[in-house]
Design a protein around this motif. Structure first.
Motif, PDB file in Angstrom:
ATOM      1  N   SER A 157     -16.166 -27.208  52.590  1.00  0.00           N
ATOM      2  CA  SER A 157     -15.584 -26.320  53.013  1.00  0.00           C
ATOM      3  C   SER A 157     -14.522 -26.741  53.510  1.00  0.00           C
ATOM      4  O   SER A 157     -13.789 -26.819  54.184  1.00  0.00           O
ATOM      5  CB  SER A 157     -16.139 -25.509  53.979  1.00  0.00           C
ATOM      6  OG  SER A 157     -15.788 -23.897  54.248  1.00  0.00           O
ATOM      7  N   HIS A 158     -13.457 -25.864  52.787  1.00  0.00           N
ATOM      8  CA  HIS A 158     -11.796 -26.607  52.585  1.00  0.00           C
ATOM      9  C   HIS A 158     -11.063 -25.537  51.894  1.00  0.00           C
ATOM     10  O   HIS A 158     -11.424 -25.002  50.898  1.00  0.00           O
ATOM     11  CB  HIS A 158     -11.814 -27.818  52.144  1.00  0.00           C
ATOM     12  CG  HIS A 158     -12.380 -28.919  52.689  1.00  0.00           C
ATOM     13  ND1 HIS A 158     -12.230 -29.507  53.383  1.00  0.00           N
ATOM     14  CD2 HIS A 158     -13.359 -29.917  52.016  1.00  0.00           C
ATOM     15  CE1 HIS A 158     -12.272 -30.844  53.662  1.00  0.00           C
ATOM     16  NE2 HIS A 158     -13.387 -30.802  52.660  1.00  0.00           N
ATOM     17  N   ASP A 159      -9.759 -25.262  52.962  1.00  0.00           N
ATOM     18  CA  ASP A 159      -8.603 -25.042  51.921  1.00  0.00           C
ATOM     19  C   ASP A 159      -7.462 -25.750  52.643  1.00  0.00           C
ATOM     20  O   ASP A 159      -7.365 -26.440  51.345  1.00  0.00           O
ATOM     21  CB  ASP A 159      -7.453 -23.834  54.016  1.00  0.00           C
ATOM     22  CG  ASP A 159      -8.282 -22.463  53.632  1.00  0.00           C
ATOM     23  OD1 ASP A 159      -8.904 -22.317  51.973  1.00  0.00           O
ATOM     24  OD2 ASP A 159      -8.254 -22.092  54.199  1.00  0.00           O
ATOM     25  N   GLY A 160      -7.578 -26.549  53.157  1.00  0.00           N
ATOM     26  CA  GLY A 160      -7.287 -28.585  53.042  1.00  0.00           C
ATOM     27  C   GLY A 160      -7.861 -29.270  53.925  1.00  0.00           C
ATOM     28  O   GLY A 160      -8.533 -29.189  54.029  1.00  0.00           O
ATOM     29  N   TYR A 161      -7.219 -30.507  52.618  1.00  0.00           N
ATOM     30  CA  TYR A 161      -8.428 -31.351  51.898  1.00  0.00           C
ATOM     31  C   TYR A 161      -7.438 -32.986  52.258  1.00  0.00           C
ATOM     32  O   TYR A 161      -6.463 -32.844  51.497  1.00  0.00           O
ATOM     33  CB  TYR A 161      -9.215 -31.315  50.719  1.00  0.00           C
ATOM     34  CG  TYR A 161      -9.981 -32.652  50.213  1.00  0.00           C
ATOM     35  CD1 TYR A 161     -11.504 -33.029  51.178  1.00  0.00           C
ATOM     36  CD2 TYR A 161      -9.513 -33.893  50.033  1.00  0.00           C
ATOM     37  CE1 TYR A 161     -11.981 -33.527  50.967  1.00  0.00           C
ATOM     38  CE2 TYR A 161     -10.734 -34.832  49.132  1.00  0.00           C
ATOM     39  CZ  TYR A 161     -11.919 -34.775  50.198  1.00  0.00           C
ATOM     40  OH  TYR A 161     -12.039 -35.704  49.727  1.00  0.00           O
ATOM     41  N   PHE A 162      -7.722 -33.310  52.963  1.00  0.00           N
ATOM     42  CA  PHE A 162      -6.839 -35.032  53.464  1.00  0.00           C
ATOM     43  C   PHE A 162      -6.948 -35.791  52.366  1.00  0.00           C
ATOM     44  O   PHE A 162      -8.093 -36.670  52.502  1.00  0.00           O
ATOM     45  CB  PHE A 162      -6.957 -35.310  54.782  1.00  0.00           C
ATOM     46  CG  PHE A 162      -6.121 -34.258  56.122  1.00  0.00           C
ATOM     47  CD1 PHE A 162      -5.177 -34.542  56.415  1.00  0.00           C
ATOM     48  CD2 PHE A 162      -7.539 -33.093  56.938  1.00  0.00           C
ATOM     49  CE1 PHE A 162      -4.461 -33.663  57.563  1.00  0.00           C
ATOM     50  CE2 PHE A 162      -6.148 -33.173  57.855  1.00  0.00           C
ATOM     51  CZ  PHE A 162      -5.311 -32.757  57.927  1.00  0.00           C
ATOM     52  N   LEU A 163      -6.158 -36.080  52.095  1.00  0.00           N
ATOM     53  CA  LEU A 163      -6.650 -37.075  50.807  1.00  0.00           C
ATOM     54  C   LEU A 163      -6.138 -38.356  51.072  1.00  0.00           C
ATOM     55  O   LEU A 163      -5.570 -38.786  52.437  1.00  0.00           O
ATOM     56  CB  LEU A 163      -5.531 -36.603  49.645  1.00  0.00           C
ATOM     57  CG  LEU A 163      -5.562 -35.425  49.177  1.00  0.00           C
ATOM     58  CD1 LEU A 163      -4.287 -35.592  48.057  1.00  0.00           C
ATOM     59  CD2 LEU A 163      -6.627 -35.030  48.803  1.00  0.00           C
ATOM     60  N   ILE A 178       1.262 -39.560  45.833  1.00  0.00           N
ATOM     61  CA  ILE A 178       0.108 -39.299  46.677  1.00  0.00           C
ATOM     62  C   ILE A 178       0.207 -38.302  48.164  1.00  0.00           C
ATOM     63  O   ILE A 178       0.967 -39.025  49.001  1.00  0.00           O
ATOM     64  CB  ILE A 178      -0.966 -39.401  47.288  1.00  0.00           C
ATOM     65  CG1 ILE A 178      -2.049 -40.591  45.898  1.00  0.00           C
ATOM     66  CG2 ILE A 178      -2.079 -38.691  47.634  1.00  0.00           C
ATOM     67  CD1 ILE A 178      -3.241 -41.307  45.860  1.00  0.00           C
ATOM     68  N   PRO A 179       0.168 -36.802  48.086  1.00  0.00           N
ATOM     69  CA  PRO A 179       0.620 -35.571  48.902  1.00  0.00           C
ATOM     70  C   PRO A 179      -0.206 -36.172  50.095  1.00  0.00           C
ATOM     71  O   PRO A 179      -1.422 -37.033  49.639  1.00  0.00           O
ATOM     72  CB  PRO A 179       0.690 -34.541  48.655  1.00  0.00           C
ATOM     73  CG  PRO A 179      -0.091 -34.740  47.551  1.00  0.00           C
ATOM     74  CD  PRO A 179      -0.188 -35.808  46.729  1.00  0.00           C
ATOM     75  N   SER A 180      -0.253 -35.696  51.458  1.00  0.00           N
ATOM     76  CA  SER A 180      -0.493 -36.258  52.858  1.00  0.00           C
ATOM     77  C   SER A 180      -2.420 -34.814  52.612  1.00  0.00           C
ATOM     78  O   SER A 180      -3.142 -35.576  53.130  1.00  0.00           O
ATOM     79  CB  SER A 180       0.023 -36.090  53.880  1.00  0.00           C
ATOM     80  OG  SER A 180      -0.021 -34.190  53.690  1.00  0.00           O
ATOM     81  N   MET A 181      -1.981 -34.165  52.147  1.00  0.00           N
ATOM     82  CA  MET A 181      -3.547 -33.055  51.207  1.00  0.00           C
ATOM     83  C   MET A 181      -3.408 -32.677  50.153  1.00  0.00           C
ATOM     84  O   MET A 181      -2.489 -32.283  49.796  1.00  0.00           O
ATOM     85  CB  MET A 181      -3.791 -31.825  52.815  1.00  0.00           C
ATOM     86  CG  MET A 181      -2.445 -31.360  53.204  1.00  0.00           C
ATOM     87  SD  MET A 181      -2.517 -30.471  54.476  1.00  0.00           S
ATOM     88  CE  MET A 181      -4.375 -29.661  54.583  1.00  0.00           C
ATOM     89  N   ALA A 182      -4.314 -31.608  49.708  1.00  0.00           N
ATOM     90  CA  ALA A 182      -4.530 -31.097  48.870  1.00  0.00           C
ATOM     91  C   ALA A 182      -5.604 -29.592  49.416  1.00  0.00           C
ATOM     92  O   ALA A 182      -5.778 -29.023  50.674  1.00  0.00           O
ATOM     93  CB  ALA A 182      -5.303 -31.354  47.349  1.00  0.00           C
ATOM     94  N   VAL A 219      -3.125 -30.534  43.938  1.00  0.00           N
ATOM     95  CA  VAL A 219      -3.928 -31.855  43.447  1.00  0.00           C
ATOM     96  C   VAL A 219      -5.307 -31.379  42.743  1.00  0.00           C
ATOM     97  O   VAL A 219      -5.712 -31.111  43.819  1.00  0.00           O
ATOM     98  CB  VAL A 219      -3.452 -32.667  44.019  1.00  0.00           C
ATOM     99  CG1 VAL A 219      -4.542 -34.122  44.496  1.00  0.00           C
ATOM    100  CG2 VAL A 219      -2.340 -33.834  44.383  1.00  0.00           C
ATOM    101  N   PHE A 220      -5.739 -31.976  41.880  1.00  0.00           N
ATOM    102  CA  PHE A 220      -7.176 -31.354  41.554  1.00  0.00           C
ATOM    103  C   PHE A 220      -7.751 -33.449  42.200  1.00  0.00           C
ATOM    104  O   PHE A 220      -7.451 -34.192  41.951  1.00  0.00           O
ATOM    105  CB  PHE A 220      -7.900 -31.654  40.578  1.00  0.00           C
ATOM    106  CG  PHE A 220      -8.813 -30.962  39.936  1.00  0.00           C
ATOM    107  CD1 PHE A 220     -10.042 -32.446  39.847  1.00  0.00           C
ATOM    108  CD2 PHE A 220      -8.929 -29.870  39.632  1.00  0.00           C
ATOM    109  CE1 PHE A 220     -11.228 -31.790  39.692  1.00  0.00           C
ATOM    110  CE2 PHE A 220     -10.866 -29.354  39.004  1.00  0.00           C
ATOM    111  CZ  PHE A 220     -11.586 -29.809  39.140  1.00  0.00           C
ATOM    112  N   VAL A 221      -9.233 -32.912  43.497  1.00  0.00           N
ATOM    113  CA  VAL A 221      -9.400 -33.999  43.721  1.00  0.00           C
ATOM    114  C   VAL A 221     -10.831 -34.141  43.080  1.00  0.00           C
ATOM    115  O   VAL A 221     -12.250 -33.107  42.594  1.00  0.00           O
ATOM    116  CB  VAL A 221      -9.757 -33.529  45.082  1.00  0.00           C
ATOM    117  CG1 VAL A 221     -10.906 -34.695  45.516  1.00  0.00           C
ATOM    118  CG2 VAL A 221      -8.518 -34.283  46.014  1.00  0.00           C
TER     119      VAL A 221
END
Length: 262
Positions: A157-163, A178-182, A219-221
């Motif tokens: 469950s994510h709004d923000g996902y740390f990359l 790569i940004p810090s999160m998606a 960013v698509f993970v």
């Protein structure tokens, strides 16, 4: 403070789901005119080239043809086998019947079939998914409640996902930083050559302007879920136990909007 905030987010999402269920599948994501003249993905990070290049080509073909991703057009996504299932929830003092999406597949690739629920709620007019995971749980006649699902052993469950940060070997000027999160909206598991991956789509429709935060929506993970829970849950003191293995980051690139298509 972060745990309390995530707990509040969870309760808001759960309330929204209770209001909006029954579900009728995913609504098409809105596509503002700013992006009507071209959206495509580029490869930002790859740890499994065969998977990343295959999905990059698949998504870009969809975007060129339809203007959005068409998951149900592809066997990789259809093979998950989502179905509607009846659940119950409380509406005040009344017990009411609703529907959610369910599927039985090996989401953690441990050769055991898992039960996965997908609940979809609103976020500013867009879909936002949560996956609730019950490991090694085969089909049964059990009638589930919304609260039982919310307390699942596994969750994404994510709004923000740390990359993951780039290693020296992965840094490539052509691929970019790569940004810090998606900022994640849609969760779409798929199967490729017998392995299950989870596609985590950003809300790139909102990626306009020059604010650095906009990069989070690009960013698509693609990840392999291993175990545990990610994101806000019913208990604000709940520990983050999730383990995953990110294999691809795709970055959306949009062409500037020109009125009249000039």
């Amino acid at each position: 403070m972060k745990k309390i905030f995530m707990g509040l987010v969870f309760m808001i999402v759960l309330f929204s789901l209770a209001v909006l269920i029954p579900l009728h599948g995913h609504a098409e994501q809105m596509e503002p005119s700013e992006f009507s003249q071209g959206v495509e993905y580029t490869l930002l990070m790859s740890r499994e080239d065969k998977v990343c290049k295959h999905m990059l080509t698949l998504f870009n073909q969809d975007l060129a043809k339809f203007g959005t991703e068409k998951y149900n057009e592809h066997e990789e996504f259809r093979s998950i086998g989502w179905k509607k299932e009846t659940i119950t929830r409380m509406e005040g003092d009344r017990e009411v019947t609703d529907f959610v999406e369910t599927a039985h597949f090996d989401i953690d690739n441990d050769e055991k079939i898992d039960l996965v629920f997908r609940l979809t709620g609103p976020m500013g007019g867009y879909d936002r998914d949560t996956l609730y995971i019950f490991p090694s749980r085969r089909p049964s006649e059990k009638r589930w409640t919304l609260m039982e699902i919310a307390h699942s052993p596994g969750r994404i469950s994510h709004d923000g996902y740390f990359l993951l940060s780039q290693s020296g070997a992965e840094k490539n000027k052509k691929m970019g930083t790569i940004p810090s999160m998606a900022s994640i909206s849609r969760l779409e598991p798929f199967v490729l050559e017998g392995t299950v991956y989870v596609g985590m789509r950003p809300l790139y429709e909102l990626a306009s302007g020059t604010d650095p935060v906009v990069e989070f929506s690009k960013v698509f993970v693609i990840t392999k879920y291993r175990e545990g829970k990610y994101g806000g849950g019913p208990d604000p003191n709940e520990k983050e136990t999730g383990k995953r293995e990110d294999v691809c980051y795709l970055k959306v690139r949009t062409k500037p909007y020109i009125p009249g298509g000039q």
